[in-house]
Design a protein around this motif. Structure first.
Motif, mmCIF file in Angstrom:
data_model
loop_
_atom_site.group_PDB
_atom_site.id
_atom_site.type_symbol
_atom_site.label_atom_id
_atom_site.label_comp_id
_atom_site.label_asym_id
_atom_site.label_seq_id
_atom_site.Cartn_x
_atom_site.Cartn_y
_atom_site.Cartn_z
ATOM 1 N N ASP A 1 27.870 -15.366 -23.693
ATOM 2 C CA ASP A 1 26.564 -15.681 -24.291
ATOM 3 C C ASP A 1 25.615 -16.314 -23.271
ATOM 4 O OD1 ASP A 1 27.908 -18.038 -23.946
ATOM 5 O OD2 ASP A 1 27.442 -18.864 -25.923
ATOM 6 N N VAL B 1 22.967 -16.667 -19.806
ATOM 7 C CA VAL B 1 21.696 -16.097 -19.356
ATOM 8 C C VAL B 1 21.787 -15.924 -17.839
ATOM 9 C CG1 VAL B 1 19.187 -16.404 -19.190
ATOM 10 C CG2 VAL B 1 20.429 -17.249 -21.209
ATOM 11 N N TYR B 2 21.573 -14.686 -17.368
ATOM 12 C CA TYR B 2 21.755 -14.379 -15.941
ATOM 13 C C TYR B 2 20.526 -13.684 -15.375
ATOM 14 C CZ TYR B 2 26.443 -15.877 -16.798
ATOM 15 O OH TYR B 2 27.513 -16.671 -17.135
ATOM 16 N N ASN C 1 25.046 -11.590 -27.479
ATOM 17 C CA ASN C 1 24.017 -12.643 -27.444
ATOM 18 C C ASN C 1 23.644 -13.063 -26.022
ATOM 19 O OD1 ASN C 1 23.803 -12.854 -30.270
ATOM 20 N ND2 ASN C 1 25.697 -14.055 -30.329
ATOM 21 N N GLY C 2 24.256 -12.402 -25.033
ATOM 22 C CA GLY C 2 23.915 -12.724 -23.649
ATOM 23 C C GLY C 2 22.562 -12.141 -23.265
ATOM 24 N N LYS C 3 22.009 -12.642 -22.150
ATOM 25 C CA LYS C 3 20.700 -12.159 -21.680
ATOM 26 C C LYS C 3 20.761 -11.940 -20.175
ATOM 27 C CE LYS C 3 17.504 -12.340 -25.065
ATOM 28 N NZ LYS C 3 17.309 -11.015 -25.610
ATOM 29 N N ARG D 1 19.507 -6.518 -24.332
ATOM 30 C CA ARG D 1 19.826 -7.791 -23.663
ATOM 31 C C ARG D 1 19.165 -7.902 -22.295
ATOM 32 N NH1 ARG D 1 26.053 -7.005 -23.315
ATOM 33 N NH2 ARG D 1 25.220 -4.953 -22.706
ATOM 34 N N LEU E 1 10.418 -16.551 -15.382
ATOM 35 C CA LEU E 1 11.435 -16.862 -16.389
ATOM 36 C C LEU E 1 10.830 -17.737 -17.478
ATOM 37 C CD1 LEU E 1 14.670 -17.471 -14.279
ATOM 38 C CD2 LEU E 1 14.173 -15.516 -15.768
ATOM 39 N N VAL F 1 12.446 -18.911 -20.705
ATOM 40 C CA VAL F 1 13.732 -19.355 -20.146
ATOM 41 C C VAL F 1 13.498 -20.454 -19.104
ATOM 42 C CG1 VAL F 1 15.727 -18.648 -18.765
ATOM 43 C CG2 VAL F 1 14.822 -17.118 -20.528
ATOM 44 N N VAL G 1 19.357 -21.164 -16.465
ATOM 45 C CA VAL G 1 20.203 -19.965 -16.497
ATOM 46 C C VAL G 1 21.624 -20.323 -16.067
ATOM 47 C CG1 VAL G 1 18.230 -18.458 -16.024
ATOM 48 C CG2 VAL G 1 19.643 -19.251 -14.121
ATOM 49 N N ASP G 2 22.547 -19.412 -16.374
ATOM 50 C CA ASP G 2 23.957 -19.653 -16.055
ATOM 51 C C ASP G 2 24.384 -19.011 -14.743
ATOM 52 O OD1 ASP G 2 24.848 -21.105 -18.515
ATOM 53 O OD2 ASP G 2 24.031 -19.282 -19.434
#
Length: 300
Positions: free
Chosen positions: A23, A25-26, A47-49, A68, A83, A88, A91-92
């Protein structure tokens, strides 16, 4: 289109480095042919982005139809701004595959390659007013010498610059082969390809402000990453790799970080694992991989 556009270098290793959460965000800041982005999407849940950046209009042909995924057609030096525009703030993981894509090298009219006779262009962003032709024909001798020395690491940079300035006083230098002829005296047969590659690299870096872009990008990473977020960067020449390595180690591009009275310094990132280079098998399949270096970092 995608397979012929560009073979993704260190594909598995660079995406493994992101430790993708379902899940999460990248961001893939060098979307290109979409190879790395497709691999990230495989590992994301519903649900990831994923956000992709690419200023080259050709990359739009490779857009991935996936709810996504969002492609932002801008230079990644503006990563934070765009972003935020997309709602956003953190982010991950962020992936960067630096340098020029195989597609850009293979498109003769783009002027990136020493193999083709083409207009001296080398712009990754076709809207930019600064082209290779402008640099070769308008920069001062001193500025040309500086570019060849700093970005091409050429010891005879002054002689190269002087020769170009002398030639252009009577003839416009408009194509890659014209430039090659002008500099013929400095291209011994056994080293012609290597020296030309250094000359073209220097001009290309100046046209696209590549090192400035990289610095601006790296400086934004500590404020963008979530805790345990990852940075995965593939570089192809020592100038880029030095900046990436140094920023991960110190948070700076020159000098050393200041220490407090207890001898502690405040570097924002820490490296994850060791430097990763491609296997001999990958280099055989994709010659572009031969100089690739992957460095991974997370927040300290």
């Amino acid at each position: 289109m995608m397979s012929s556009y560009h073979d993704s270098v260190l594909l598995k290793e660079s995406i493994d480095a992101l430790a993708v959460k379902e899940d999460g965000v990248y961001v893939d800041v060098t979307f290109g042919g979409g190879g790395h982005s497709k691999e990230i999407l495989k590992r994301l849940g519903k649900n990831g982005k994923l956000f992709g950046f690419d200023q080259d209009p050709d990359a739009l042909d490779n857009i991935i139809k996936d709810d996504r995924f969002t492609l932002i057609p801008e230079n990644f030096r503006y990563i934070t701004r765009f972003l935020r525009f997309n709602g956003v703030r953190k982010v991950d993981g962020v992936l960067a595959d630096l340098g020029v894509s195989s597609h850009q090298f293979d498109e003769a009219e783009r002027g990136f390659s020493i193999r083709f006779d083409a207009d001296l262009d080398m712009r990754m962003n076709q809207k930019s007013k600064k082209s290779a032709k402008k640099i070769i024909n308008e920069y001062s001798e001193e500025k040309l010498a500086e570019i060849f020395f700093l970005y091409g690491e050429l010891r005879n940079s002054r002689k190269l610059a002087r020769t170009i300035v002398h030639e252009r006083s009577s003839n416009l230098i408009a194509t890659s082969f014209q430039l090659k002829e002008v500099l013929r005296a400095y291209l011994p047969k056994n080293r012609e390809h290597k020296i030309l590659a250094q000359i073209f690299q220097a001009i290309r870096i100046e046209v696209n402000e590549e090192l400035d872009v990289l610095k601006e990008f790296l400086q934004q990473i500590p404020n963008l990453l979530n805790d345990e977020g990852r940075l995965s960067v593939i570089s192809y020449h020592s100038l880029e790799d030095r900046l990436v390595k140094r920023f991960i180690r110190t948070g700076l591009f020159e000098g050393e970080p200041e220490k407090d009275v207890f001898g502690n310094s405040n570097e924002p990132l820490k490296k994850v694992g060791k430097l990763i280079i491609p296997s001999q098998e990958e280099i055989k399949i994709n010659n572009r991989a031969r100089s690739a270096k992957l460095r991974i970092a997370t927040l300290k």
